[in-house]
Design a protein around this motif. Structure first.
Motif, PDB file in Angstrom:
ATOM      1  N   SER A  54      81.803  70.768   8.651  1.00  0.00           N
ATOM      2  CA  SER A  54      82.929  70.310   7.844  1.00  0.00           C
ATOM      3  C   SER A  54      83.730  69.264   8.616  1.00  0.00           C
ATOM      4  O   SER A  54      83.737  69.258   9.847  1.00  0.00           O
ATOM      5  CB  SER A  54      83.823  71.495   7.491  1.00  0.00           C
ATOM      6  OG  SER A  54      85.023  71.066   6.884  1.00  0.00           O
ATOM      7  N   GLU A  85      90.224  70.425   7.359  1.00  0.00           N
ATOM      8  CA  GLU A  85      90.657  71.755   6.915  1.00  0.00           C
ATOM      9  C   GLU A  85      90.532  71.880   5.393  1.00  0.00           C
ATOM     10  O   GLU A  85      90.215  72.953   4.870  1.00  0.00           O
ATOM     11  CB  GLU A  85      92.106  72.005   7.349  1.00  0.00           C
ATOM     12  CG  GLU A  85      92.300  72.145   8.845  1.00  0.00           C
ATOM     13  CD  GLU A  85      91.592  73.354   9.425  1.00  0.00           C
ATOM     14  OE1 GLU A  85      91.373  74.335   8.683  1.00  0.00           O
ATOM     15  OE2 GLU A  85      91.235  73.313  10.623  1.00  0.00           O
ATOM     16  N   ASN A 103      87.125  72.753   4.596  1.00  0.00           N
ATOM     17  CA  ASN A 103      86.898  74.172   4.903  1.00  0.00           C
ATOM     18  C   ASN A 103      87.278  75.049   3.710  1.00  0.00           C
ATOM     19  O   ASN A 103      86.530  75.950   3.316  1.00  0.00           O
ATOM     20  CB  ASN A 103      87.726  74.598   6.115  1.00  0.00           C
ATOM     21  CG  ASN A 103      87.284  73.941   7.403  1.00  0.00           C
ATOM     22  OD1 ASN A 103      86.211  73.336   7.461  1.00  0.00           O
ATOM     23  ND2 ASN A 103      88.099  74.055   8.432  1.00  0.00           N
ATOM     24  N   ASN A 122      84.644  77.242   1.345  1.00  0.00           N
ATOM     25  CA  ASN A 122      84.816  78.693   1.172  1.00  0.00           C
ATOM     26  C   ASN A 122      84.973  79.063  -0.291  1.00  0.00           C
ATOM     27  O   ASN A 122      84.441  80.073  -0.758  1.00  0.00           O
ATOM     28  CB  ASN A 122      86.038  79.167   1.972  1.00  0.00           C
ATOM     29  CG  ASN A 122      85.720  79.392   3.435  1.00  0.00           C
ATOM     30  OD1 ASN A 122      84.698  79.987   3.766  1.00  0.00           O
ATOM     31  ND2 ASN A 122      86.598  78.926   4.316  1.00  0.00           N
ATOM     32  N   GLN A 138      81.801  81.131   7.916  1.00  0.00           N
ATOM     33  CA  GLN A 138      82.502  80.076   8.649  1.00  0.00           C
ATOM     34  C   GLN A 138      82.585  80.426  10.128  1.00  0.00           C
ATOM     35  O   GLN A 138      82.898  81.561  10.505  1.00  0.00           O
ATOM     36  CB  GLN A 138      83.914  79.889   8.086  1.00  0.00           C
ATOM     37  CG  GLN A 138      84.701  78.764   8.758  1.00  0.00           C
ATOM     38  CD  GLN A 138      86.058  78.530   8.092  1.00  0.00           C
ATOM     39  OE1 GLN A 138      86.387  79.158   7.081  1.00  0.00           O
ATOM     40  NE2 GLN A 138      86.843  77.636   8.666  1.00  0.00           N
ATOM     41  N   SER A 145      83.808  78.687  14.144  1.00  0.00           N
ATOM     42  CA  SER A 145      84.646  77.659  14.767  1.00  0.00           C
ATOM     43  C   SER A 145      84.016  77.155  16.055  1.00  0.00           C
ATOM     44  O   SER A 145      83.489  77.938  16.854  1.00  0.00           O
ATOM     45  CB  SER A 145      86.039  78.211  15.068  1.00  0.00           C
ATOM     46  OG  SER A 145      86.711  78.553  13.869  1.00  0.00           O
ATOM     47  N   TYR A 157      86.765  72.478  15.105  1.00  0.00           N
ATOM     48  CA  TYR A 157      86.231  72.185  13.773  1.00  0.00           C
ATOM     49  C   TYR A 157      85.382  73.359  13.299  1.00  0.00           C
ATOM     50  O   TYR A 157      85.137  74.306  14.063  1.00  0.00           O
ATOM     51  CB  TYR A 157      85.415  70.882  13.788  1.00  0.00           C
ATOM     52  CG  TYR A 157      84.119  70.953  14.561  1.00  0.00           C
ATOM     53  CD1 TYR A 157      82.910  71.261  13.945  1.00  0.00           C
ATOM     54  CD2 TYR A 157      84.102  70.676  15.929  1.00  0.00           C
ATOM     55  CE1 TYR A 157      81.729  71.314  14.670  1.00  0.00           C
ATOM     56  CE2 TYR A 157      82.920  70.725  16.660  1.00  0.00           C
ATOM     57  CZ  TYR A 157      81.731  71.052  16.021  1.00  0.00           C
ATOM     58  OH  TYR A 157      80.567  71.105  16.726  1.00  0.00           O
ATOM     59  N   SER A 158      84.957  73.309  12.058  1.00  0.00           N
ATOM     60  CA  SER A 158      84.217  74.434  11.488  1.00  0.00           C
ATOM     61  C   SER A 158      82.807  74.045  11.084  1.00  0.00           C
ATOM     62  O   SER A 158      82.551  72.912  10.652  1.00  0.00           O
ATOM     63  CB  SER A 158      84.944  74.974  10.242  1.00  0.00           C
ATOM     64  OG  SER A 158      86.162  75.585  10.596  1.00  0.00           O
TER      65      SER A 158
END
Length: 258
Positions: A91, A94, A97, A101, A110, A112, A254-255
């Motif tokens: 991703s 945010e 993200n 989801n 998810q 990190s 970041y994710s």
């Protein structure tokens, strides 16, 4: 959705760099044609972009509120999962993200990660000193055949083939009595970046070999005007410590979704 031709990949550079906290190295690998990949956009003047590798690693960036594109993204996930193929999604913000989801719900997890910035002013005052029977070698096809970690399957997954890695990537290893015991290789590379992947045989940990071979890799980067990159899970404390020791700092969180 539009699947771009390789000659049009440069159209998405401004999108990914202008609307992302961090852009993964594999995205540049695809855009620079270092590895085979695919680029999807929402239009001929892209606002939303999905960049993917052949192995199933993707990066989404750009305008988030594009439901048609988001539906396409979920459909792509379903298609790959039905064939038991990898789907790992990086991703860019945010907001993405939250949308991922919401769109994928419990189908995806998810996680990190940190992306570190290398301080090119870092000076290594200690020399890469190895005791007898230890030697540094640049990774070649023969060494890949004998590697316990970064073997032929590894390079097929991330580079498409060993020969493509030899052509567009690089790495170094430490040999002890002819055995590969520590390695630092480019999991992905591009014109500007090279992302580090590193491994040391469990019987040889704690000897400082990872630091020595990583410095060799970084030295190659600096000599060739390549920016080394270091990414890792936020819970990987040993990787974070080594990164900081080598001159990487200012981590950006970041994710990814798997």
């Amino acid at each position: 959705m539009i699947k771009l031709n390789e000659t049009d990949f440069d159209k998405v550079i401004n999108v990914i760099e202008g609307k992302a906290k961090t852009v993964p190295t594999f995205s540049y690998s695809v855009l620079n044609n270092f590895i085979r990949g695919i680029v999807y956009t929402d239009s001929n003047t892209p606002e939303t972009v999905l960049i993917g590798t052949e192995s199933g690693i993707y990066f989404v960036a750009g305008k988030e509120d594009n439901q048609e594109f988001n539906d396409f993204l979920f459909d792509l996930y379903c298609q790959r999962k039905s064939k038991k193929l990898r789907f790992t999604l990086f991703s860019s913000t945010e907001y993405w993200n939250c949308l991922i989801n919401e769109q994928f719900k419990d189908n995806i997890k998810q996680m990190s990660r940190y992306s570190f910035v290398f301080d090119n002013k870092k000076q290594f005052h200690d020399k890469n000193i190895l005791v007898s029977d230890y030697f540094i070698r640049r990774i070649n096809e023969e060494l890949i055949t004998n590697s316990p970690e970064f073997n032929e399957d590894y390079y097929k997954e991330y580079w498409g083939s060993v020969s493509n890695f030899i052509k567009n990537g690089f790495g170094y290893c430490i040999l002890h009595k002819g055995k590969v015991v520590s390695e630092c290789t480019s999991i992905f590379s591009s014109l500007q970046f090279s992302e580090i992947d590193i491994a040391t045989h469990e019987d040889y940990r704690g000897l400082g070999l990872a630091s020595i071979i990583a410095k060799t890799f970084i030295g190659h980067c600096l000599e060739n005007d390549i920016i080394p990159r270091w990414d890792c899970d936020i819970l990987n404390k040993s990787s974070i410590r080594l990164a900081e020791k080598l001159g990487f700092g200012n981590p950006v969180k970041y994710s990814i979704f798997v």
